[in-house]
Write an enzyme that holds these catalytic residues in place. Structure first.
Site, short mmCIF file in Angstrom:
data_model
loop_
_atom_site.label_atom_id
_atom_site.label_comp_id
_atom_site.label_asym_id
_atom_site.label_seq_id
_atom_site.Cartn_x
_atom_site.Cartn_y
_atom_site.Cartn_z
N GLY A 198 0.84 -1.19 0.00
CA GLY A 198 0.00 0.00 0.00
C GLY A 198 0.88 1.23 0.00
O GLY A 198 2.05 1.19 -0.41
N ARG A 233 -13.33 12.54 14.72
CA ARG A 233 -14.15 11.37 14.43
C ARG A 233 -14.69 10.67 15.67
O ARG A 233 -15.83 10.20 15.68
CB ARG A 233 -13.33 10.37 13.59
CG ARG A 233 -13.04 10.87 12.20
CD ARG A 233 -12.11 9.95 11.45
NE ARG A 233 -11.94 10.42 10.08
CZ ARG A 233 -11.14 9.83 9.19
NH1 ARG A 233 -10.43 8.77 9.55
NH2 ARG A 233 -11.04 10.30 7.97
#
Length: 637
Positions: free
Chosen positions: A42, A330
């Site tokens: 990634g 969040r």
């Protein structure tokens, strides 16, 4: 063992530059004599592989996907933070540092976070040079937007597909090195064991997932860039293949596990719609820039959202947190949504959803402008739910999205095993107890492009330059262990599938170690996991063999690791008698129901050492020292 974080001395703003100068260097002609294994391709892995290969090292990359392009990094939609201050709105390296430390509820290392903020400005230049198509303003300058936990606009983005575009940039750099023969790329290969020689990481055992062949690969250093372990919850926003095997097998070889219970819940996910689901879909946090979140003021209001007048709507984030409104971090937004639903104000068939409404933004900017900023996200929502978000509000609910825990690493990104490094989400992170939006991509690329290439040389400079043999007793023993584990999984011949076990584990984790945790629930959860693990090894059914493509066998190994990791997560959550960031112990909250930290007793990284099967983990502590920010109760009001 004392945890030596190797944080350099000196003023905060000078630590990284001083440290880079103090790191030992490897002569360019000697770099080609060193081999480095990178597991995961990634953003963290691909950027590290490309950078190390450019420097001259011989690199082997491993990923279980059929291409590095399919890494879960592509799922990051909203953007990447950098302290460029293009908007001239008061941003700076220090403000990004401060926002990140505060957003993580003061459970991160100051030195690491400042380095992250410092190199963030270089990441954007690097990616633009690679051709990443960041959004631009009318005049041609790079555009920015706001994200949760900040009052400045510092998030660079490529519409709603930022992660994909950044990964394509790193992938192109990686592929160039593959073409030049400096990188050997092993796709459809899964790491199943770490190999240690004389106490140092010297290679891995990997399985060719197509043929079933078990392979031995040696190197002078091993880098784990395998992402997070949120799939322990079964339902999450992670790709279905994301797993903890590489870091968990390394943990059992001696790498300490840092803050395993720190899990991020993302507030804007498409709600669960039924038992048929195998994953959840994220709606980018960027939608909170222009979308407004609300619930009906009347419990059980069944009217269509368009029929509910303004006076009957509760824009609860704007009401509770007037300074930040819908852009609170969040963890706070997620708990607030859960709180409203728990009190009976939730919407939809399940009552476990709130509205994310763009009607004001469409009236203010026009539908074309909204489409230019968020069009692909709106299209995705419509394809999944059947509802048109241009005409009716989206329904969202929190879901597992990121893990701040991971392998403990020092300032050089090295674990407690010499020669074993962890980067990106695979390490215990620079985010403390809660990650600010748009900072995952920043950390992955910072580690891969700008940190590891300096620090790994400091270790390799002291290593003999002769090749590492892969037929030593240590490699042969590790290969034997892998084959025996696979045989054991296949030989159980029970009547319950690995899919069933995973789903049961996920429910236990979510119910006992999810958005809310308490002592009684955690103790019950630990016992339930132990019982499920015992049943797993007695009643698992894995069809097929190990000498072929066998996805059930792959998943069985991953769920076996989740069943052990899940227990450690609960043990960690149970021992931390405080609330901080994503770790919300219901016994520890302020009168306003916010997280209540205990800085006197818990201002540390919890690093757990594996002591053997059936034995309790041993806790080690890295005390966190705050010299540049004041420990205060977080407030976004």
């Amino acid at each position: 063992m004392n945890l030596d974080s190797k944080i350099p001395a000196g003023p905060l703003a000078e630590k990284w530059d001083r440290h880079k100068f103090s790191c030992k260097l490897v002569n360019p002609s000697n770099k080609r004599k060193y081999d480095v294994i990178i597991v995961g391709t990634g953003l963290a892995g691909a950027s590290a592989a490309a950078s190390l290969a450019e420097l001259g090292y011989n690199v082997k990359t491993f990923c279980f996907q059929d291409s590095p392009r399919r890494a879960h990094s592509i799922a990051a939609q909203g953007g990447i933070n950098a302290a460029k201050n293009y908007r001239n709105d008061g941003d700076s390296v220090y403000r990004l540092f401060y926002d990140t430390v505060k957003g993580g509820d003061y459970r991160a290392r100051e030195a690491n976070v400042h380095r992250l903020a410092q190199v963030s400005v270089n990441i954007i230049d690097q990616c633009v040079a690679q051709g990443v198509p960041f959004a631009r303003e009318y005049g041609g300058l790079l555009d920015n937007r706001s994200f949760g936990g900040a009052q400045v606009s510092r998030t660079f983005y490529a519409k709603g597909q930022t992660g994909q575009q950044l990964l394509l940039g790193a992938y192109s750099a990686l592929n160039r090195m593959v073409g030049e023969g400096k990188v050997q790329s092993y796709t459809r290969h899964e790491m199943l064991e770490l190999v240690m020689v004389d106490g140092q990481a010297r290679g891995i055992i990997a399985r060719d997932m197509v043929t079933g062949e078990i392979q031995r690969h040696s190197a002078h250093a091993v880098v784990l860039a395998t992402g997070g372990y949120g799939n322990v919850f079964y339902l999450s926003t992670y790709a279905r293949g994301s797993n903890s095997t590489a870091i968990w097998r390394s943990h059992k070889k001696g790498a300490y596990f840092g803050n395993p219970c720190f899990t991020q819940i993302h507030p804007t996910c498409i709600p669960v719609s039924g038992d048929h689901q195998s994953k959840l879909t994220l709606m980018s946090e960027s939608l909170r820039n222009d979308g407004r979140i609300w619930v009906p003021k009347q419990k059980g209001d069944t009217r269509k959202p368009a029929d509910i007048p303004e006076d009957d709507r509760d824009y609860y984030l704007e009401r509770r947190y007037p300074s930040f409104g819908n852009l609170v971090p969040r963890d706070i937004a997620s708990r607030a949504a859960k709180d409203m639903c728990d009190k009976g104000y939730g919407v939809g068939k399940t009552g476990l959803a709130v509205y994310l409404d763009f009607s004001d933004a469409i009236r203010r900017m026009g539908e074309k402008t909204v489409e230019s900023k968020y069009g692909n996200l709106f299209d995705m929502y419509k394809q999944i739910t059947g509802d048109n978000p241009y005409q009716t509000p989206m329904m969202i609910y929190p879901a597992v999205h990121y893990t701040m825990g991971g392998l403990w690493v020092d300032y050089n990104l090295m674990t407690t095993i010499p020669g074993l490094y962890a980067t990106g989400e695979a390490n215990f992170s620079d985010h403390g107890a809660n990650r600010l939006g748009a900072s995952a991509l920043m950390q992955g690329l910072a580690d891969g492009y700008f940190v590891l290439p300096y620090t790994i040389g400091d270790y390799l400079a002291d290593i003999e330059r002769k090749p590492i043999a892969n037929d030593s007793p240590e490699f042969m023993e590790a290969e034997k262990v892998v084959k025996e584990r696979l045989s054991k999984l296949l030989s159980i011949k029970g009547n319950k599938t690995v899919h069933q076990f995973h789903r049961e584990l996920g429910l236990i984790m979510w119910n006992h170690c999810g958005m809310g945790r308490n002592e009684v629930g955690l103790k019950e959860g630990i016992e339930k996991i132990r019982g499920l693990r015992d049943e797993f090894w007695k009643n698992l059914l894995v069809p097929g063999s190990d000498l072929e493509l066998n996805q059930n066998l792959e998943k069985a190994g991953r769920v076996a690791d989740f069943l052990e990791l899940g227990e450690l997560m609960m043990v960690d959550a149970l021992h931390r008698n405080e609330s901080c960031g994503g770790h919300f112990r219901e016994e520890y909250q302020t009168p306003e129901n916010e997280a209540l930290r205990d800085d006197e007793n818990f201002a540390y990284v919890a690093a757990w050492e594996y002591k053997g099967d059936g034995q309790p983990h041993q806790l080690h502590k890295e005390n966190l020292v705050f010299e540049n920010v004041k420990l205060t109760q977080r407030s976004y009001k």
